[in-house]
Design an enzyme around this catalytic site. Sequence first.
Site, PDB file in Angstrom:
ATOM      1  N   HIS A 114     -31.284 -35.108   4.406  1.00 38.07           N
ATOM      2  CA  HIS A 114     -32.518 -34.333   4.249  1.00 38.07           C
ATOM      3  C   HIS A 114     -33.349 -34.927   3.120  1.00 38.07           C
ATOM      4  O   HIS A 114     -32.791 -35.465   2.152  1.00 38.07           O
ATOM      5  CB  HIS A 114     -32.191 -32.864   3.953  1.00 38.07           C
ATOM      6  CG  HIS A 114     -31.358 -32.220   5.016  1.00 38.07           C
ATOM      7  ND1 HIS A 114     -31.890 -31.761   6.204  1.00 38.07           N
ATOM      8  CD2 HIS A 114     -30.028 -31.992   5.096  1.00 38.07           C
ATOM      9  CE1 HIS A 114     -30.919 -31.265   6.954  1.00 38.07           C
ATOM     10  NE2 HIS A 114     -29.782 -31.399   6.300  1.00 38.07           N
ATOM     11  N   ALA A 141      -6.805 -38.730   2.860  1.00 36.24           N
ATOM     12  CA  ALA A 141      -7.171 -37.314   2.959  1.00 36.24           C
ATOM     13  C   ALA A 141      -8.395 -36.996   2.110  1.00 36.24           C
ATOM     14  O   ALA A 141      -8.512 -37.443   0.965  1.00 36.24           O
ATOM     15  CB  ALA A 141      -5.995 -36.448   2.519  1.00 36.24           C
ATOM     16  N   ALA A 159      -7.578 -41.414  -1.072  1.00 34.32           N
ATOM     17  CA  ALA A 159      -7.791 -39.979  -0.858  1.00 34.32           C
ATOM     18  C   ALA A 159      -8.816 -39.423  -1.838  1.00 34.32           C
ATOM     19  O   ALA A 159      -8.818 -39.758  -3.024  1.00 34.32           O
ATOM     20  CB  ALA A 159      -6.472 -39.236  -1.008  1.00 34.32           C
ATOM     21  N   THR A 164     -20.452 -43.892  -0.979  1.00 39.16           N
ATOM     22  CA  THR A 164     -21.914 -43.804  -1.000  1.00 39.16           C
ATOM     23  C   THR A 164     -22.586 -45.147  -0.755  1.00 39.16           C
ATOM     24  O   THR A 164     -23.802 -45.195  -0.553  1.00 39.16           O
ATOM     25  CB  THR A 164     -22.394 -43.255  -2.349  1.00 39.16           C
ATOM     26  OG1 THR A 164     -21.974 -44.147  -3.395  1.00 39.16           O
ATOM     27  CG2 THR A 164     -21.827 -41.863  -2.618  1.00 39.16           C
ATOM     28  N   LYS A 165     -21.811 -46.234  -0.799  1.00 40.38           N
ATOM     29  CA  LYS A 165     -22.349 -47.577  -0.574  1.00 40.38           C
ATOM     30  C   LYS A 165     -21.377 -48.356   0.301  1.00 40.38           C
ATOM     31  O   LYS A 165     -20.207 -47.999   0.416  1.00 40.38           O
ATOM     32  CB  LYS A 165     -22.555 -48.301  -1.903  1.00 40.38           C
ATOM     33  CG  LYS A 165     -23.626 -47.672  -2.782  1.00 40.38           C
ATOM     34  CD  LYS A 165     -23.817 -48.460  -4.074  1.00 40.38           C
ATOM     35  CE  LYS A 165     -24.901 -47.814  -4.926  1.00 40.38           C
ATOM     36  NZ  LYS A 165     -25.105 -48.537  -6.208  1.00 40.38           N
TER      37      LYS A 165
END
Length: 201
Positions: A114, A141, A159, A164-165
């Site tokens: 968003h 996990a 885990a 993010t990259k």
Amino acid sequence: MDIYEKLHNGDLYLPGDETLMKLQTACLEQLYDFNQTRPSEGQKRTQMLKEMFAEIGEDCYIEPPLHANWGGKHVHFGKQVYANFNLTLVDDTHIYVGDYTMIGPNVIIATGGHPILPQLRQQAYQYNAPVHIGKNCWLGAGVIVVPGVSIGDNTVIGAGSIVTKDIPANVVAVGNPCRVLRPIGQRDKEYYFKDRKIPQE
């Protein structure tokens, strides 16, 4: 431009569009039925996944419950992919997962985002970016993969990591945000867990 095309080209769109909602609801009805299957109904689950997913290879296994915005309609799994309990696929656009990849419990793979601008969010605008996960990966996990990310072949994501990259092939990567810890190397050919040696046949 067709509203459905906007799911896949990165444009802003309104997910509450009546046409989209009708298509999505039909997918979610199939997903609901999949999640109600019994443990003994393996063949039925396999057939349902072939109908639900964009692509799914041979010998894939997904442990219910599965959660997916479009019921897997935009998900492409190679062969022998394994996913443990509570996999969440925010599959508003395409998610690609290569052969032999293993996915731990409570993993989230998201393609939907968003805008940062509050005025656009107030109007409920959304955009999507595809996710690519290579062959023979292992997502531990609780891993979260955000929109637009690629993960290379053979890579292990520890885990609880938040990816993010892009992460390259043949590495162990961990953390929040997820970073490369080390390459997969010689020691991994000798030890499978801490000081436990791989049996030599």
